[in-house]
Design a protein around this motif. Structure first.
Motif, PDB file in Angstrom:
ATOM      1  N   ASP A   6     -29.232  51.871  59.617  1.00  0.00           N
ATOM      2  CA  ASP A   6     -29.059  52.576  60.872  1.00  0.00           C
ATOM      3  C   ASP A   6     -30.415  52.901  61.494  1.00  0.00           C
ATOM      4  OD1 ASP A   6     -28.842  55.560  62.194  1.00  0.00           O
ATOM      5  OD2 ASP A   6     -27.145  54.258  62.681  1.00  0.00           O
ATOM      6  N   PRO A   7     -30.670  52.476  62.741  1.00  0.00           N
ATOM      7  CA  PRO A   7     -32.005  52.680  63.335  1.00  0.00           C
ATOM      8  C   PRO A   7     -32.364  54.146  63.502  1.00  0.00           C
ATOM      9  CG  PRO A   7     -30.458  51.776  64.942  1.00  0.00           C
ATOM     10  CD  PRO A   7     -29.790  51.680  63.626  1.00  0.00           C
ATOM     11  N   HIS A   8     -31.383  55.006  63.726  1.00  0.00           N
ATOM     12  CA  HIS A   8     -31.690  56.423  63.853  1.00  0.00           C
ATOM     13  C   HIS A   8     -32.169  56.993  62.521  1.00  0.00           C
ATOM     14  CE1 HIS A   8     -29.774  56.194  67.771  1.00  0.00           C
ATOM     15  NE2 HIS A   8     -30.184  57.421  68.020  1.00  0.00           N
ATOM     16  N   ASP A   9     -31.493  56.645  61.437  1.00  0.00           N
ATOM     17  CA  ASP A   9     -31.928  57.103  60.116  1.00  0.00           C
ATOM     18  C   ASP A   9     -33.316  56.567  59.789  1.00  0.00           C
ATOM     19  OD1 ASP A   9     -29.538  58.417  59.832  1.00  0.00           O
ATOM     20  OD2 ASP A   9     -28.635  56.929  58.479  1.00  0.00           O
ATOM     21  N   MET A  10     -33.542  55.311  60.169  1.00  0.00           N
ATOM     22  CA  MET A  10     -34.824  54.684  59.907  1.00  0.00           C
ATOM     23  C   MET A  10     -35.939  55.406  60.675  1.00  0.00           C
ATOM     24  SD  MET A  10     -35.707  50.634  60.060  1.00  0.00           S
ATOM     25  CE  MET A  10     -34.788  50.431  61.571  1.00  0.00           C
ATOM     26  N   ALA A  11     -35.713  55.651  61.960  1.00  0.00           N
ATOM     27  CA  ALA A  11     -36.718  56.335  62.769  1.00  0.00           C
ATOM     28  C   ALA A  11     -36.979  57.740  62.251  1.00  0.00           C
ATOM     29  CB  ALA A  11     -36.276  56.379  64.231  1.00  0.00           C
ATOM     30  N   ARG A  12     -35.930  58.432  61.845  1.00  0.00           N
ATOM     31  CA  ARG A  12     -36.114  59.794  61.339  1.00  0.00           C
ATOM     32  C   ARG A  12     -36.922  59.791  60.043  1.00  0.00           C
ATOM     33  NH1 ARG A  12     -34.201  64.331  63.038  1.00  0.00           N
ATOM     34  NH2 ARG A  12     -32.523  63.363  64.268  1.00  0.00           N
ATOM     35  N   GLY A  13     -36.650  58.843  59.176  1.00  0.00           N
ATOM     36  CA  GLY A  13     -37.412  58.757  57.935  1.00  0.00           C
ATOM     37  C   GLY A  13     -38.886  58.508  58.190  1.00  0.00           C
ATOM     38  N   ILE A  14     -39.186  57.572  59.091  1.00  0.00           N
ATOM     39  CA  ILE A  14     -40.579  57.267  59.421  1.00  0.00           C
ATOM     40  C   ILE A  14     -41.257  58.502  60.018  1.00  0.00           C
ATOM     41  CG2 ILE A  14     -42.096  55.826  60.829  1.00  0.00           C
ATOM     42  CD1 ILE A  14     -39.784  53.726  60.837  1.00  0.00           C
ATOM     43  N   ALA A  15     -40.565  59.159  60.956  1.00  0.00           N
ATOM     44  CA  ALA A  15     -41.152  60.301  61.648  1.00  0.00           C
ATOM     45  C   ALA A  15     -41.345  61.494  60.710  1.00  0.00           C
ATOM     46  CB  ALA A  15     -40.277  60.700  62.832  1.00  0.00           C
ATOM     47  N   ASP A  16     -40.395  61.717  59.832  1.00  0.00           N
ATOM     48  CA  ASP A  16     -40.527  62.850  58.908  1.00  0.00           C
ATOM     49  C   ASP A  16     -41.699  62.663  57.956  1.00  0.00           C
ATOM     50  OD1 ASP A  16     -38.432  64.180  60.073  1.00  0.00           O
ATOM     51  OD2 ASP A  16     -36.960  63.657  58.525  1.00  0.00           O
ATOM     52  N   ARG A  17     -41.912  61.434  57.533  1.00  0.00           N
ATOM     53  CA  ARG A  17     -43.081  61.177  56.691  1.00  0.00           C
ATOM     54  C   ARG A  17     -44.375  61.370  57.480  1.00  0.00           C
ATOM     55  NH1 ARG A  17     -43.360  59.131  51.863  1.00  0.00           N
ATOM     56  NH2 ARG A  17     -45.195  60.455  52.025  1.00  0.00           N
ATOM     57  N   LEU A  18     -44.366  60.972  58.733  1.00  0.00           N
ATOM     58  CA  LEU A  18     -45.545  61.160  59.578  1.00  0.00           C
ATOM     59  C   LEU A  18     -45.812  62.643  59.814  1.00  0.00           C
ATOM     60  CD1 LEU A  18     -47.817  60.121  61.379  1.00  0.00           C
ATOM     61  CD2 LEU A  18     -46.119  59.692  63.175  1.00  0.00           C
ATOM     62  N   LEU A  19     -44.742  63.421  59.967  1.00  0.00           N
ATOM     63  CA  LEU A  19     -44.891  64.848  60.209  1.00  0.00           C
ATOM     64  C   LEU A  19     -45.534  65.564  59.026  1.00  0.00           C
ATOM     65  CD1 LEU A  19     -44.101  66.520  62.704  1.00  0.00           C
ATOM     66  CD2 LEU A  19     -42.034  67.212  61.491  1.00  0.00           C
ATOM     67  N   GLU A  20     -45.433  64.965  57.837  1.00  0.00           N
ATOM     68  CA  GLU A  20     -46.050  65.546  56.644  1.00  0.00           C
ATOM     69  C   GLU A  20     -47.567  65.361  56.610  1.00  0.00           C
ATOM     70  OE1 GLU A  20     -44.106  63.677  53.372  1.00  0.00           O
ATOM     71  OE2 GLU A  20     -42.137  64.519  53.840  1.00  0.00           O
ATOM     72  N   HIS A  21     -48.076  64.480  57.469  1.00  0.00           N
ATOM     73  CA  HIS A  21     -49.508  64.209  57.467  1.00  0.00           C
ATOM     74  C   HIS A  21     -50.294  65.440  57.897  1.00  0.00           C
ATOM     75  CE1 HIS A  21     -53.183  61.840  57.778  1.00  0.00           C
ATOM     76  NE2 HIS A  21     -53.401  62.387  58.961  1.00  0.00           N
ATOM     77  N   GLN A  22     -51.410  65.684  57.268  1.00  0.00           N
ATOM     78  CA  GLN A  22     -52.246  66.833  57.607  1.00  0.00           C
ATOM     79  C   GLN A  22     -53.222  66.424  58.723  1.00  0.00           C
ATOM     80  OE1 GLN A  22     -53.962  68.847  54.204  1.00  0.00           O
ATOM     81  NE2 GLN A  22     -52.142  68.488  52.953  1.00  0.00           N
ATOM     82  N   PHE A  23     -52.724  66.505  59.953  1.00  0.00           N
ATOM     83  CA  PHE A  23     -53.556  66.151  61.099  1.00  0.00           C
ATOM     84  C   PHE A  23     -54.742  67.099  61.208  1.00  0.00           C
ATOM     85  CE2 PHE A  23     -49.499  64.245  62.376  1.00  0.00           C
ATOM     86  CZ  PHE A  23     -49.924  63.004  62.829  1.00  0.00           C
ATOM     87  N   GLN A  24     -55.865  66.536  61.666  1.00  0.00           N
ATOM     88  CA  GLN A  24     -57.070  67.302  61.915  1.00  0.00           C
ATOM     89  C   GLN A  24     -57.414  67.193  63.401  1.00  0.00           C
ATOM     90  OE1 GLN A  24     -60.239  66.153  59.105  1.00  0.00           O
ATOM     91  NE2 GLN A  24     -58.683  65.048  57.952  1.00  0.00           N
ATOM     92  N   CYS A  25     -58.303  68.039  63.852  1.00  0.00           N
ATOM     93  CA  CYS A  25     -58.805  67.926  65.235  1.00  0.00           C
ATOM     94  C   CYS A  25     -60.229  67.382  65.198  1.00  0.00           C
ATOM     95  CB  CYS A  25     -58.813  69.276  65.923  1.00  0.00           C
ATOM     96  SG  CYS A  25     -57.200  69.953  66.342  1.00  0.00           S
ATOM     97  N   TRP A  26     -60.442  66.122  65.352  1.00  0.00           N
ATOM     98  CA  TRP A  26     -59.545  65.000  65.451  1.00  0.00           C
ATOM     99  C   TRP A  26     -60.035  63.930  64.494  1.00  0.00           C
ATOM    100  CZ3 TRP A  26     -55.237  66.119  67.874  1.00  0.00           C
ATOM    101  CH2 TRP A  26     -55.234  67.084  68.888  1.00  0.00           C
TER     102      TRP A  26
END
Length: 363
Positions: A6-26
């Motif tokens: 399911d593309p929605h499940d796939m997109a959510r999985g990718i995005a949730d993993r990305l959201l875990e990234h510790q972004f810095q400025c910048w």
């Protein structure tokens, strides 16, 4: 990952993993990472990812000075999109302030110097790779340099500012900068961009880095997308995007992927390039720069390769770590892979969004 997942499940999985990234400025990769989060909200109809991005940007805007050496990697283009959507006056003031700071940097042939001291990026090569004595001396004091990644940073940012009504001078700056990279970094033999240029030696280094071609092509297309159709130089930028895209199709592998250095089979496989190219090919079709009769098959192959590189948890596997740079081309053959990073997760989401736009055009 199952291509029929399911593309929605796939997109959510990718995005949730990305959201875990510790972004810095910048840092490098933030531009495509945050673009991917915005795309995830659009794909899923879920404001979570856009709200996170807006909050992160707003927090940066209130404490943006003193500016830092890596502020040229700020996701200015994406921040402009949020300004356009929300009318956030604080963020608008912040991005204009940042753009003025970036535009004031020293230029070489119209292109901003990435590093006045490239020791911020250059490193001993990965792998059992030896440098010559001359290269070792240069590594100790390499001087200033200009890097390919930055085609995705300043020029789209400046073009988007012009679209927001900040002034036509930003459109001129976007065109001047993006075409300046072509003069400095393009390798005529392969038709591909080199990773970097050093002022001290007056020469380029490392042809054909796959992800680097992605930074370049998306930068070119985003400049075209955000300039007025009658803007001076826009057609030249579109022509360069078309030329580079055609060269990348020439180097695409049968499975839809590309080599880490796309012209060099010994450099081994690398997965982020397919995500970047799927985004670029679909995006170019959607904005009318690429003819679908010429690019749709390559776009679909790249997208299928990207889906095949995803694991069940939404991780884009086979993506190299931060490459930094080296004076020896073989360095790029040995960069560690299977890194879960914004420059893998982000373009996977933008590819999904770009494909959706093209499918809607089909309808």
């Amino acid at each position: 990952m199952d291509q029929h997942h399911d593309p929605h499940d796939m997109a959510r999985g990718i995005a949730d993993r990305l959201l875990e990234h510790q972004f810095q400025c910048w840092f490098y990769g933030d531009s495509i990472g945050f673009e991917g989060l915005i795309a995830a909200s659009d794909l899923l109809g879920d404001p979570t990812y856009r709200s996170f991005s807006h909050g992160f940007f707003r927090a940066w805007a209130t404490r943006r000075q003193p500016y830092q050496p890596d502020d040229n990697t700020a996701p200015g283009h994406v921040m402009c999109a949020v300004v356009g959507e929300t009318g956030d006056a604080v963020l608008r003031a912040g991005v204009i302030d940042l753009a003025k700071h970036l535009l004031a940097r020293r230029k070489i042939d119209g292109v901003s110097v990435t590093f006045e001291d490239t020791l911020r990026s250059l490193r001993e090569p990965y792998g059992d790779v030896r440098m010559t004595s001359e290269e070792a001396v240069l590594l100790g004091d390499p001087g200033a340099g200009i890097y390919l990644d930055c085609m995705h940073f300043d020029p789209p940012f400046f073009a988007h500012l012009s679209e927001l009504g900040a002034g036509t001078e930003w459109a001129d700056a976007a065109v001047r900068e993006i075409l300046g990279y072509r003069s400095l970094l393009l390798d005529p033999e392969t038709g591909l961009y080199c990773h970097f240029w050093l002022e001290k030696t007056g020469r380029v280094y490392t042809r054909g880095w796959g992800r680097g071609q992605g930074w370049a092509l998306l930068g070119l297309l985003d400049v075209v997308a955000h300039l007025r159709t009658d803007a001076a130089g826009r057609s030249d930028v579109a022509e360069e995007a078309l030329r580079l895209a055609r060269r990348m199709v020439d180097y695409q592998l049968a499975d839809g992927n590309w080599h880490a250095l796309v012209h060099e089979p010994r450099s081994g496989p690398e997965a982020s390039t397919a995500a970047f190219m799927a985004t670029a090919f679909y995006r170019g079709i959607a904005i009318g720069v690429f003819d679908p009769r010429e690019f749709r098959e390559a776009a679909d192959k790249a997208y299928a390769a990207m889906i095949g590189n995803l694991d069940a948890d939404g991780n884009l596997m086979g993506v190299t770590a931060a490459v930094y740079s080296a004076l020896v081309e073989e360095h790029y053959w040995y960069v560690p892979t299977n890194q879960i990073v914004p420059w893998g997760q982000g373009p996977a989401l933008t590819a999904m969004a770009a494909r959706k736009n093209v499918l809607q055009l089909d309808d």
